[in-house]
Scaffold this active site. Sequence first.
Site, PDB file in Angstrom:
ATOM      1  N   GLN A  46       0.865  -1.258   0.089  1.00 18.40           N
ATOM      2  CA  GLN A  46      -0.002   0.019   0.017  1.00 18.40           C
ATOM      3  C   GLN A  46       0.822   1.347   0.052  1.00 18.40           C
ATOM      4  OE1 GLN A  46      -2.669   1.156   3.801  1.00 18.40           O
ATOM      5  NE2 GLN A  46      -4.025   0.789   2.289  1.00 18.40           N
ATOM      6  N   HIS A 101      -9.726   6.460   4.308  1.00 22.27           N
ATOM      7  CA  HIS A 101      -9.588   6.918   5.672  1.00 22.27           C
ATOM      8  C   HIS A 101      -8.910   8.352   5.894  1.00 22.27           C
ATOM      9  CE1 HIS A 101      -8.581   2.555   6.483  1.00 22.27           C
ATOM     10  NE2 HIS A 101      -9.537   2.568   6.128  1.00 22.27           N
ATOM     11  N   TYR A 129      -6.896  10.133   4.075  1.00 18.33           N
ATOM     12  CA  TYR A 129      -5.467  10.615   3.798  1.00 18.33           C
ATOM     13  C   TYR A 129      -5.603  11.314   2.371  1.00 18.33           C
ATOM     14  CZ  TYR A 129      -4.120   7.693   7.877  1.00 18.33           C
ATOM     15  OH  TYR A 129      -4.169   7.295   9.124  1.00 18.33           O
ATOM     16  N   ARG A 162      -7.150   0.792  -2.200  1.00 17.74           N
ATOM     17  CA  ARG A 162      -8.187   0.874  -0.985  1.00 17.74           C
ATOM     18  C   ARG A 162      -8.719   1.894  -1.022  1.00 17.74           C
ATOM     19  NH1 ARG A 162      -7.817  -0.983   5.159  1.00 17.74           N
ATOM     20  NH2 ARG A 162      -9.497  -2.568   5.087  1.00 17.74           N
TER      21      ARG A 162
HETATM   22  C1  LIG Z   1      -3.423  -0.365  14.223  1.00 20.78           C
HETATM   23  C2  LIG Z   1      -4.196  -0.169  12.955  1.00 20.78           C
HETATM   24  C3  LIG Z   1      -3.335   0.335  11.783  1.00 20.78           C
HETATM   25  C4  LIG Z   1      -3.877   0.343  10.552  1.00 20.78           C
HETATM   26  N1  LIG Z   1      -3.259   0.538   9.413  1.00 20.78           N
HETATM   27  C5  LIG Z   1      -3.737   0.571   8.234  1.00 20.78           C
HETATM   28  C6  LIG Z   1      -3.022   1.024   6.869  1.00 20.78           C
HETATM   29  O1  LIG Z   1      -1.767   0.942   6.989  1.00 20.78           O
HETATM   30  N2  LIG Z   1      -3.853   0.813   5.773  1.00 20.78           N
HETATM   31  C7  LIG Z   1      -5.222   0.554   5.860  1.00 20.78           C
HETATM   32  O2  LIG Z   1      -5.840   0.756   4.849  1.00 20.78           O
HETATM   33  N3  LIG Z   1      -5.866   0.335   6.992  1.00 20.78           N
HETATM   34  C8  LIG Z   1      -5.102   0.393   8.247  1.00 20.78           C
HETATM   35  N4  LIG Z   1      -6.014   0.073   9.084  1.00 20.78           N
HETATM   36  C9  LIG Z   1      -7.547  -0.576   9.104  1.00 20.78           C
HETATM   37  C10 LIG Z   1      -7.612  -2.146   8.916  1.00 20.78           C
HETATM   38  O3  LIG Z   1      -6.647  -2.483   7.903  1.00 20.78           O
HETATM   39  C11 LIG Z   1      -8.883  -2.506   8.837  1.00 20.78           C
HETATM   40  O4  LIG Z   1      -9.613  -2.082   7.987  1.00 20.78           O
HETATM   41  C12 LIG Z   1      -9.656  -2.258  10.292  1.00 20.78           C
HETATM   42  O5  LIG Z   1      -8.898  -2.579  11.341  1.00 20.78           O
HETATM   43  C13 LIG Z   1     -10.977  -3.215  10.219  1.00 20.78           C
HETATM   44  O6  LIG Z   1     -10.725  -4.619   9.984  1.00 20.78           O
HETATM   45  P1  LIG Z   1     -10.474  -5.387  11.338  1.00 20.78           P
HETATM   46  O7  LIG Z   1     -11.972  -5.464  12.204  1.00 20.78           O
HETATM   47  O8  LIG Z   1     -10.371  -6.744  10.830  1.00 20.78           O
HETATM   48  O9  LIG Z   1      -9.586  -5.002  12.515  1.00 20.78           O
HETATM   49  C14 LIG Z   1      -5.500  -0.280  10.573  1.00 20.78           C
HETATM   50  C15 LIG Z   1      -6.158  -0.480  11.679  1.00 20.78           C
HETATM   51  C16 LIG Z   1      -5.381  -0.495  12.957  1.00 20.78           C
HETATM   52  C17 LIG Z   1      -6.237  -0.999  14.025  1.00 20.78           C
END
Ligand SMILES: Cc1cc2nc3c(=O)[nH]c(=O)nc-3n(C[C@H](O)[C@H](O)[C@H](O)COP(=O)(O)O)c2cc1C
Length: 469
Positions: A138, A209, A211, A257
């Site tokens: 990513q 998100h 960004y 994404r």
């Molecule tokens: C600590 C943390 C770091 C994350 N970093 C990214 C990231 O680098 N890129 C991204 O698209 N989403 C990021 N996310 C979002 C996750 O990819 C994911 O969409 C979100 O946690 C929901 O999925 P889950 O319920 O399985 O955790 C992050 C989430 C957390 C909690």
Amino acid sequence: MPHERFHFSDRNALERKISELGLDMPSSDDISVLFSPLYMPGRTLLNRFVVLPMEGADADPSGKPSDLTFRRYKRFAEGGSGAIWFEATSVVAEARSNPHQLWIQPETKKGFQRLVKETRLAAHRKFGHDHDLLLILQLTHSGRFARPDGGPAPIVAQSNPFFDSERSLSSQPRLILDSELDALQDRFAAAAGLAAEAGFDGVDIKACHGYLISELLAARTRPDSRYGGGFENRIRFLMETSQKIRREYPGLIVTSRLSVFDAIPQPYGFGVDAEDAERPDLREPIELIGRLVRLGYPLIGISLGIPAHRSHLGRPYDKPLIGQDLPAEHPLEGVARWLRLTTEIQKAFPSLPVVSAGYSWLRHLFPPIAAAAVERGKASLIGLGREALAYPDWTNDLAAEGILDPRRVCLSCSKCSQMLRTGTPVGCAVRDAAIYQAEFRRARKLAKEIQRDKKKKAKAAKRHRDRKP
Ligand SMILES: Cc1cc2nc3c(=O)[nH]c(=O)nc-3n(C[C@H](O)[C@H](O)[C@H](O)COP(=O)(O)O)c2cc1C
């Protein structure tokens, strides 16, 4: 419905709650579909599981992966999922979300090369040489949330009252110029080239998100710009950058994404109803995905919400971040929203592999719901984020036992999110405590200091306002 923590011991208890809340969340007795291969042009994925991108904040100052980064990806590779979607990696220095975010540049290329090699090797050692992992990197510009030196240094696509006031307590956002966006396209393309040389199968131009690239999609109020106003201008950066990478690196997968629902009012949010910001309107996201598919995207990742604004939308949780209130919705309503939006996208593009998410809150009970989603054409691939940190072996266990160990699952306690917020190395402070409990303590201390500082600044600002005639 009011918020409630997860307390379901089995599927029946969970299903009773789902029905009590009137949610559409079918589940399936047969989870074998999760282990069926998925065919993409020129590529077969081994199963339906994807490790989602999770920023680790553990790179060295040059952006090179550290021992902790290697450890995280080795665990993911040995976990058995068919694909690993590597975390947000900066394409330029000023765009880093913290001084320890990964940054791909000529000086760090070798580190990424080693990371890819060792990730594949870990999978081969455990499962044999046929275990062909799909590895996507990513690429990102953190825009409004850039903190390259630790403090806020926001670079924005448009001003936005939902964020500007809070940010201005410490640093005024800087509007990125069109000429800088033109040059940034080349930086993304150069980063994609480095990713290809490092051995990744593909790159994701991160458009979620809030960004920078995600904010551009909603930049209706950006003044006199080729990148703002109407739909064609707002999607220009993503379209032109994707085209450029496809042209320059024809063998590399290009995907994105994409946040399909920002949940902040128009004119500032993407994918929201013009009258009601709580209601998604997916017409623009679907039009955009159609165009990206025509450009050659072989798959798409879906996300929603802006974590800095309302983190529960993207990551339904039991406990909020320090200083935040619990959301006024049941986490199951959040999981159901994820499912609804992914379904709408998947139904619009039935043959496009769509990566869904939002399953971690369901703990050990997620597989039957994920299986029903795949079976009924509501998603092609099941992405897990926080679960991957807590229980990287979930795919192996599910394949071997048919069930997950409730003592190993993610507790959605937001500790990993808290660590990311404070820029301390990210991992599971509960299930991987030997390493990450101490990191979480550091994060908690920092978070409390930041809270106190914010309160002081807000009080000073109020005193200043009150003094004005
Ligand atoms: C600590 C943390 C770091 C994350 N970093 C990214 C990231 O680098 N890129 C991204 O698209 N989403 C990021 N996310 C979002 C996750 O990819 C994911 O969409 C979100 O946690 C929901 O999925 P889950 O319920 O399985 O955790 C992050 C989430 C957390 C909690």
